[in-house]
Design a protein around this motif. Structure first.
Motif, PDB file in Angstrom:
ATOM      1  N   HIS A   1       0.822  -1.214   0.000  1.00 26.75           N
ATOM      2  CA  HIS A   1       0.000   0.000   0.000  1.00 26.75           C
ATOM      3  C   HIS A   1       0.859   1.269   0.000  1.00 26.75           C
ATOM      4  N   PRO A   2       1.815   1.417   0.927  1.00 28.43           N
ATOM      5  CA  PRO A   2       2.650   2.624   0.861  1.00 28.43           C
ATOM      6  C   PRO A   2       3.506   2.690  -0.398  1.00 28.43           C
ATOM      7  N   GLY A   3       3.941   1.528  -0.894  1.00 27.38           N
ATOM      8  CA  GLY A   3       4.722   1.526  -2.128  1.00 27.38           C
ATOM      9  C   GLY A   3       3.918   2.033  -3.315  1.00 27.38           C
ATOM     10  N   LEU A   4       2.662   1.617  -3.392  1.00 29.43           N
ATOM     11  CA  LEU A   4       1.808   2.075  -4.483  1.00 29.43           C
ATOM     12  C   LEU A   4       1.417   3.539  -4.306  1.00 29.43           C
ATOM     13  N   ALA A   5       1.274   3.971  -3.060  1.00 24.66           N
ATOM     14  CA  ALA A   5       1.024   5.397  -2.822  1.00 24.66           C
ATOM     15  C   ALA A   5       2.208   6.224  -3.322  1.00 24.66           C
TER      16      ALA A   5
ATOM     17  N   LEU B   1      -2.380   4.805 -13.095  1.00 11.50           N
ATOM     18  CA  LEU B   1      -3.413   3.774 -13.227  1.00 11.50           C
ATOM     19  C   LEU B   1      -3.063   2.533 -12.410  1.00 11.50           C
ATOM     20  N   LEU B   2      -1.803   2.121 -12.451  1.00 12.70           N
ATOM     21  CA  LEU B   2      -1.392   0.963 -11.652  1.00 12.70           C
ATOM     22  C   LEU B   2      -1.563   1.244 -10.163  1.00 12.70           C
ATOM     23  N   ALA B   3      -1.108   2.415  -9.728  1.00 16.34           N
ATOM     24  CA  ALA B   3      -1.142   2.747  -8.302  1.00 16.34           C
ATOM     25  C   ALA B   3      -2.562   2.845  -7.761  1.00 16.34           C
ATOM     26  N   SER B   4      -3.499   3.253  -8.602  1.00 16.49           N
ATOM     27  CA  SER B   4      -4.866   3.472  -8.120  1.00 16.49           C
ATOM     28  C   SER B   4      -5.790   2.284  -8.373  1.00 16.49           C
ATOM     29  N   TRP B   5      -5.293   1.243  -9.045  1.00 19.48           N
ATOM     30  CA  TRP B   5      -6.155   0.082  -9.301  1.00 19.48           C
ATOM     31  C   TRP B   5      -5.854  -1.086  -8.373  1.00 19.48           C
ATOM     32  N   PHE B   6      -4.603  -1.531  -8.353  1.00 20.87           N
ATOM     33  CA  PHE B   6      -4.310  -2.814  -7.713  1.00 20.87           C
ATOM     34  C   PHE B   6      -4.632  -2.846  -6.227  1.00 20.87           C
ATOM     35  N   ILE B   7      -4.353  -1.775  -5.515  1.00 22.20           N
ATOM     36  CA  ILE B   7      -4.507  -1.818  -4.057  1.00 22.20           C
ATOM     37  C   ILE B   7      -5.960  -2.012  -3.639  1.00 22.20           C
ATOM     38  N   ASN B   8      -6.895  -1.766  -4.545  1.00 24.24           N
ATOM     39  CA  ASN B   8      -8.304  -2.013  -4.224  1.00 24.24           C
ATOM     40  C   ASN B   8      -8.585  -3.494  -3.979  1.00 24.24           C
ATOM     41  N   VAL B   9      -7.791  -4.372  -4.603  1.00 26.33           N
ATOM     42  CA  VAL B   9      -8.030  -5.816  -4.476  1.00 26.33           C
ATOM     43  C   VAL B   9      -7.850  -6.295  -3.038  1.00 26.33           C
ATOM     44  N   PRO B  10      -6.695  -6.048  -2.389  1.00 25.18           N
ATOM     45  CA  PRO B  10      -6.587  -6.481  -0.989  1.00 25.18           C
ATOM     46  C   PRO B  10      -7.547  -5.749  -0.059  1.00 25.18           C
TER      47      PRO B  10
ATOM     48  N   ILE C   1      -0.854  -4.697 -15.533  1.00 24.57           N
ATOM     49  CA  ILE C   1      -1.365  -4.588 -14.163  1.00 24.57           C
ATOM     50  C   ILE C   1      -1.650  -5.965 -13.572  1.00 24.57           C
ATOM     51  N   PHE C   2      -2.275  -6.843 -14.355  1.00 21.52           N
ATOM     52  CA  PHE C   2      -2.631  -8.166 -13.834  1.00 21.52           C
ATOM     53  C   PHE C   2      -1.388  -9.020 -13.573  1.00 21.52           C
ATOM     54  N   CYS C   3      -0.360  -8.888 -14.424  1.00 24.97           N
ATOM     55  CA  CYS C   3       0.888  -9.618 -14.171  1.00 24.97           C
ATOM     56  C   CYS C   3       1.577  -9.077 -12.921  1.00 24.97           C
ATOM     57  N   PHE C   4       1.519  -7.768 -12.742  1.00 21.94           N
ATOM     58  CA  PHE C   4       2.037  -7.167 -11.510  1.00 21.94           C
ATOM     59  C   PHE C   4       1.283  -7.719 -10.303  1.00 21.94           C
ATOM     60  N   MET C   5      -0.027  -7.805 -10.428  1.00 23.56           N
ATOM     61  CA  MET C   5      -0.848  -8.324  -9.341  1.00 23.56           C
ATOM     62  C   MET C   5      -0.449  -9.752  -8.994  1.00 23.56           C
ATOM     63  N   ASN C   6      -0.244 -10.587 -10.004  1.00 25.79           N
ATOM     64  CA  ASN C   6       0.155 -11.969  -9.748  1.00 25.79           C
ATOM     65  C   ASN C   6       1.541 -12.047  -9.118  1.00 25.79           C
ATOM     66  N   GLY C   7       2.448 -11.175  -9.560  1.00 23.93           N
ATOM     67  CA  GLY C   7       3.790 -11.176  -8.990  1.00 23.93           C
ATOM     68  C   GLY C   7       3.792 -10.761  -7.529  1.00 23.93           C
ATOM     69  N   VAL C   8       3.103  -9.672  -7.226  1.00 25.16           N
ATOM     70  CA  VAL C   8       3.045  -9.186  -5.848  1.00 25.16           C
ATOM     71  C   VAL C   8       2.331 -10.190  -4.945  1.00 25.16           C
ATOM     72  N   SER C   9       1.211 -10.712  -5.433  1.00 24.49           N
ATOM     73  CA  SER C   9       0.436 -11.651  -4.618  1.00 24.49           C
ATOM     74  C   SER C   9       1.198 -12.953  -4.396  1.00 24.49           C
ATOM     75  N   SER C  10       1.942 -13.401  -5.399  1.00 22.31           N
ATOM     76  CA  SER C  10       2.755 -14.606  -5.226  1.00 22.31           C
ATOM     77  C   SER C  10       3.840 -14.378  -4.181  1.00 22.31           C
ATOM     78  N   THR C  11       4.457 -13.205  -4.227  1.00 24.30           N
ATOM     79  CA  THR C  11       5.487 -12.885  -3.236  1.00 24.30           C
ATOM     80  C   THR C  11       4.909 -12.891  -1.824  1.00 24.30           C
ATOM     81  N   SER C  12       3.727 -12.311  -1.665  1.00 23.22           N
ATOM     82  CA  SER C  12       3.113 -12.280  -0.334  1.00 23.22           C
ATOM     83  C   SER C  12       2.742 -13.685   0.141  1.00 23.22           C
ATOM     84  N   ARG C  13       2.320 -14.547  -0.794  1.00 20.82           N
ATOM     85  CA  ARG C  13       1.983 -15.926  -0.406  1.00 20.82           C
ATOM     86  C   ARG C  13       3.243 -16.719  -0.047  1.00 20.82           C
TER      87      ARG C  13
END
Length: 257
Positions: free
Chosen positions: A52-56, A92-101, A148-160
Motif C-alpha cells: 500500500h505505501p509503495g503504491l502510494a 493507473l497501476l497505483a490506483s487500481w491494484f490496491i483495491n483488491v486487498p 497490471i494483472f501480471c504485476f498483481m500476480n507477482g506481488v500476490s505470489s510474493t506475499s503468499r
C-alpha cells in the motif's frame, strides 16, 4: 495531426493535483484501517502493510511526472507526451491494484475514485491531445491491463511465499515480473511509435504468463473453492495473444502495416 498542447497541459495538471492530494488523503485515512483488518485470503495483510505505501509512492511519482509533462505541453516540448504516458501508466497501476486487498479484507475499494478519473484522462490524452487512433488506444489499454494483472500476480505470489511458502508460488513468482516488464514496455511503446518487435515482446510476455499463470490459477481456485483472481492475467494474455497472432490484425491496429 497537430498536438493539442493546451489541453494536454490542463489534463496533466488536473491529474497531478488529483494524484498528489488524493494519495495523501486516502493513505492517511485508510493505511491503519487496512493493516488492522482481517483478510479473507492469505497474504493480503502484507499487501496492505507494505505494498500500500509503495503504491502510494508510485501514485505520487506518477503525479509528479504528469506535472512535469504539463510544463512540457505548455512549452510545446516533444517529450511532453512521453512523460504524460509514463505518468498516467504509473497512476493507473497505483490506483487500481490496491483495491483488491482492500476488498479481500471487506473494506471499500477506496482508490477507485482516483482510478476512473485517471482512466478518463488516459482516453482524453490519447484521443484529444495526441489524436491517436481508437485501435491503438484500446490496444495499449489491453496491454496495460495485462501489465497490471501480471504485476498483481507477482506481488500476490510474493506475499503468499512469505505467509504460506507453497512451492507453486515460489516457482512462478519471478516470471510474473518478467511478463509484467514486457507488457509495460510495449504499453508505452505502442503509444509512442509502434514497431514490429513489440509484437514479439507481447507474444513472449503473453505466452510466459499463460505458462505460469494457468497452473497458479488452477491451484488457487481449488484451494479457495471459487474463481481465483490469479486467473485474470492469463485470461487477458490469452485474448491479447489471439489479437497478436491473428493474420494482419496487429499490423492494422498498431499502424505498422
Amino acid at each position: 495531426m497537430k498536438r493539442n498542447h493546451r489541453l494536454g497541459g490542463i489534463l496533466t495538471i488536473i491529474g497531478a493535483v488529483m494524484g498528489i492530494v488524493g494519495h495523501y488523503v486516502l493513505f492517511f485515512q485508510w493505511y491503519v484501517k487496512g493493516m488492522s483488518a482481517e483478510s479473507a485470503e492469505p497474504g493480503c495483510e502484507i499487501l496492505l502493510k507494505y505494498i500500500h505505501p509503495g503504491l502510494a509512492d508510485l501514485g505520487i511519482l506518477g503525479a509528479v511526472i504528469l506535472l512535469v509533462s504539463s510544463y512540457g505541453f505548455f512549452c510545446k516540448k516533444n517529450w511532453a507526451f512521453l512523460l504524460s504516458v509514463i505518468g498516467i501508466v504509473c497512476a493507473l497501476l497505483a490506483s487500481w491494484f490496491i483495491n483488491v486487498p482492500f476488498m479481500a479484507a471487506s473494506l471499500p475499494p477506496v482508490y477507485f475514485p482516483l482510478f476512473f478519473p485517471y482512466l478518463l484522462i488516459y482516453f482524453l490524452l490519447l484521443r484529444s491531445v495526441e489524436r491517436i487512433s481508437w485501435s491503438r488506444t484500446l490496444l495499449a489499454l489491453g496491454f496495460g491491463l495485462a501489465y497490471i494483472f501480471c504485476f498483481m500476480n507477482g506481488v500476490s505470489s510474493t506475499s503468499r511465499i512469505i505467509t504460506i511458502g507453497a512451492p507453486i508460488f515460489v516457482v512462478v513468482d519471478a516470471l510474473h515480473w518478467v511478463a509484467m516488464i514486457g507488457w509495460a514496455v510495449i504499453t508505452v511503446g505502442i503509444l509512442m511509435s509502434p514497431k514490429e518487435w513489440m509484437q514479439v515482446v507481447g507474444l513472449t510476455s503473453g505466452v510466459l504468463e499463460l505458462a505460469v499463470g494457468i497452473p497458479l490459477a488452477v491451484v488457487t481456485a481449488q484451494q479457495l473453492g471459487r474463481f481465483s483472481l490469479f486467473a485474470l492475467a492469463p485470461i487477458t494474455c490469452l485474448i491479447l495473444i489471439a489479437i497478436l497472432v491473428w493474420p494482419g490484425l496487429w499490423q492494422k491496429w498498431s499502424g505498422t502495416a
